[in-house]
Motif scaffolding. Structure first.
Motif, short mmCIF file in Angstrom:
data_model
loop_
_atom_site.label_atom_id
_atom_site.label_comp_id
_atom_site.label_asym_id
_atom_site.label_seq_id
_atom_site.Cartn_x
_atom_site.Cartn_y
_atom_site.Cartn_z
N GLY A 117 29.99 22.92 -45.49
CA GLY A 117 30.43 21.81 -46.32
C GLY A 117 29.36 20.74 -46.41
N GLY A 118 29.71 19.64 -47.06
CA GLY A 118 28.73 18.59 -47.34
C GLY A 118 28.21 17.89 -46.10
N SER A 119 29.10 17.51 -45.19
CA SER A 119 28.65 16.81 -43.98
C SER A 119 27.71 17.70 -43.17
N ASP A 120 28.05 18.97 -43.10
CA ASP A 120 27.18 19.94 -42.41
C ASP A 120 25.82 20.01 -43.09
N ALA A 257 17.53 14.76 -51.00
CA ALA A 257 18.47 14.44 -52.08
C ALA A 257 19.84 14.94 -51.65
N ASP A 258 20.79 14.03 -51.51
CA ASP A 258 22.15 14.45 -51.17
C ASP A 258 22.85 14.78 -52.50
N GLU A 259 22.85 16.06 -52.81
CA GLU A 259 23.38 16.53 -54.10
C GLU A 259 24.75 17.18 -53.93
N ALA A 286 27.16 21.44 -51.59
CA ALA A 286 28.45 21.94 -51.06
C ALA A 286 29.44 21.91 -52.23
N LYS A 287 30.65 21.49 -51.98
CA LYS A 287 31.68 21.25 -53.00
C LYS A 287 31.72 22.28 -54.13
N ALA A 288 31.08 21.97 -55.28
CA ALA A 288 31.20 22.82 -56.48
C ALA A 288 30.49 24.16 -56.33
C1 LIG Z 1 27.17 12.69 -51.43
C2 LIG Z 1 28.04 13.30 -50.38
N1 LIG Z 1 27.49 13.78 -49.26
C3 LIG Z 1 28.23 14.36 -48.30
C4 LIG Z 1 29.59 14.48 -48.44
C5 LIG Z 1 30.40 15.11 -47.35
O1 LIG Z 1 30.90 16.32 -47.76
P1 LIG Z 1 32.13 17.01 -46.98
O2 LIG Z 1 33.30 16.11 -47.20
O3 LIG Z 1 32.24 18.36 -47.64
O4 LIG Z 1 31.75 17.12 -45.56
C6 LIG Z 1 30.20 13.99 -49.59
C7 LIG Z 1 31.67 14.10 -49.77
O5 LIG Z 1 32.25 13.54 -50.67
C8 LIG Z 1 29.42 13.38 -50.59
O6 LIG Z 1 29.97 12.86 -51.69
#
Ligand SMILES: Cc1ncc(COP(=O)(O)O)c(C=O)c1O
Length: 450
Positions: A117-120, A257-259, A286-288
């Protein structure tokens, strides 16, 4: 399924919701969503609305994306799990890495490290950035710079580079060595500058000043979202991210870049970095990547960074990092199908067109309702309304107001998201013109009602 009364009565009894005080879930019970199709969600009472949140910025292709569902089901039959830790791999993850390499080639990103996921993904990029400098013989480069208002997830590293007190204060002390510069947020900034181009230059000067103050040789990386999302949708001026890239190059600092939101078409470009013509050293995704149907992510790595790791003969490049679910075959299969569908539908084109439609609609709403202090958008399907008590002073609106607007909009046909004084719109990228009109009319009715 248990009956509606049971579910409503038990929701907050045995579960805590993210980003909410436990007691609030008792006082204001959440909407219980039980079904969805296309861009619409249906709740436990049978009320159906257009999902202007797009899940959580992740369901880009809507809720009926059959190829992704089929890929997940087929992969569960063929191989429901196998790890890719040292010594093993799986067929789907290899195939996906090749596809991602092609997709991200224009951004200069040619290797993938998989996450859940995104945080990871953020945590992975932060850690690999420090390791890169250690391999290169600069072990003193350990600090991180980032933007106030930025959001980078909730792990300890990500929370430490976050620029919003709401996600920090309760969890302090955070990681030492993280420093923040002002965001290019035209509506409110410490420079009182409302010209986006001039503000971008001031923020870049603040960055250069911070680099000089910390000492370039102590800084591992700068992390930013190409368009700030959760902080209230803040698109920087087009000169900003290229300016950051230039400063990073000048001072040997890696650019992350946090994409997590912006990759795969949401801004009307295939990636946020591409929107601004920037080539980052890492891109967190992550996400999409799986249309939200499976928890999955990938950190994409620039060719130059990859070569430093791959050429190492000292042992310093051994990656002591990874997740049980890194490269999960079901996630990889979902991502492969999702990527193919994302490309087939050429989603950035519709994201740009529907984004322009919503942007014009928000301008009309701003002219009608004084409670709208600022509107932000203009780059695909990420838009926001910032509400104020008074346009002249920009004072915050009453605390209850955003929630009231949200509830009224839901009644009128659209699920919207509120975050502080902001209403955030991030609908699926397959939105039709008629769906966009429903979102705008629901907002209109909601703003008229409160
Ligand atoms: C730019 C960005 N980075 C990281 C995250 C964290 O992603 P996750 O909630 O999947 O851990 C998010 C979540 O919205 C985000 O918008």
């Amino acid at each position: 399924m248990k009956d509606a009364n049971f579910l409503k009565a038990h929701n907050a009894r045995s579960l805590w919701h993210p980003m909410t005080a436990p007691a609030d879930s008792h006082k204001s019970p959440p909407v219980i969503v039980t079904a969805a199709s296309g861009v619409r969600i249906r709740d436990i009472d049978g009320h159906e609305v257009v999902d202007a949140v797009g899940g959580l910025w992740n369901v880009n292709l809507g809720y009926s994306c059959q190829p992704v569902k089929d890929a997940i089901a087929a992969q569960l039959e063929a191989l429901p799990y196998y790890s890719i830790f040292r010594g093993t791999s799986n067929d789907k993850v290899i195939e996906l890495a090749e596809e991602l390499r092609t997709f991200f080639e224009p951004d200069g990103l040619t290797r993938a490290f998989f996450t859940s996921g995104g945080s990871d993904s953020v945590e992975t990029a932060l850690r690999l950035a420090r390791q890169y400098h250690k391999i290169k013989g600069e072990p003193g480069r350990v600090k991180y710079l980032s933007l106030k208002k930025g959001y980078h997830g909730t792990h300890m590293g990500g929370a430490s580079v976050n620029g919003n007190a709401n996600f920090r204060t309760a969890y302090e002390p955070l990681l030492p060595g993280c420093f923040h510069i002002p965001a290019p947020y035209t509506y409110r900034n410490p420079f009182n500058e409302d010209d986006p181009a001039r503000l971008a230059q001031l923020c870049l000067q603040a960055l250069e000043d911070e680099i000089a103050f910390q000492g370039a040789g102590t800084i591992a990386a700068f992390i930013m979202e190409p368009i700030l999302g959760a902080g209230g949708v803040i698109p920087p001026h087009e000169s900003f991210m290229p300016g950051v890239e230039k400063l990073c190059r000048k001072h040997g600092i890696l650019l992350i870049a946090d994409e997590v939101i912006t990759a795969f078409g949401r801004t009307g470009a295939w990636t946020g970095s591409r929107l601004w013509g920037v080539k980052p050293d890492f891109a967190c995704t992550a996400k999409a990547i799986t249309n939200g149907y499976f928890p999955f992510g990938a950190v994409m790595i620039a060719e130059g960074v990859a070569q430093v790791f791959e050429a190492d003969e000292t042992g310093k490049a051994a990656i002591g990092h990874g997740y049980t679910y890194s490269g999960h075959p079901v996630g990889a299969a979902a991502a492969l199908a999702c990527l193919a569908e994302t490309k087939r539908l050429n989603v950035p084109v519709n994201a740009a067109a529907r984004g322009a439609q919503l942007w014009e609609g928000l301008k009309a709403l701003q002219a009608k309702y004084p409670v709208i202090g600022d509107i932000r958008g203009g780059h695909g399907l990420m838009l926001a309304i910032e509400m104020v008590a008074d346009r002249a002073t920009k004072a915050a609106p009453p605390k209850a107001l955003p929630g009231q607007v949200q509830a009224a909009a839901y009644k009128a046909g659209a699920m919207i998201r509120v975050s502080g004084p902001n209403i955030i719109l991030s609908p699926p990228l397959i939105l039709t013109p008629a769906d966009a009109d429903i979102i705008l009319s629901a907002l209109d009715m909601a703003l008229a009602a409160v």
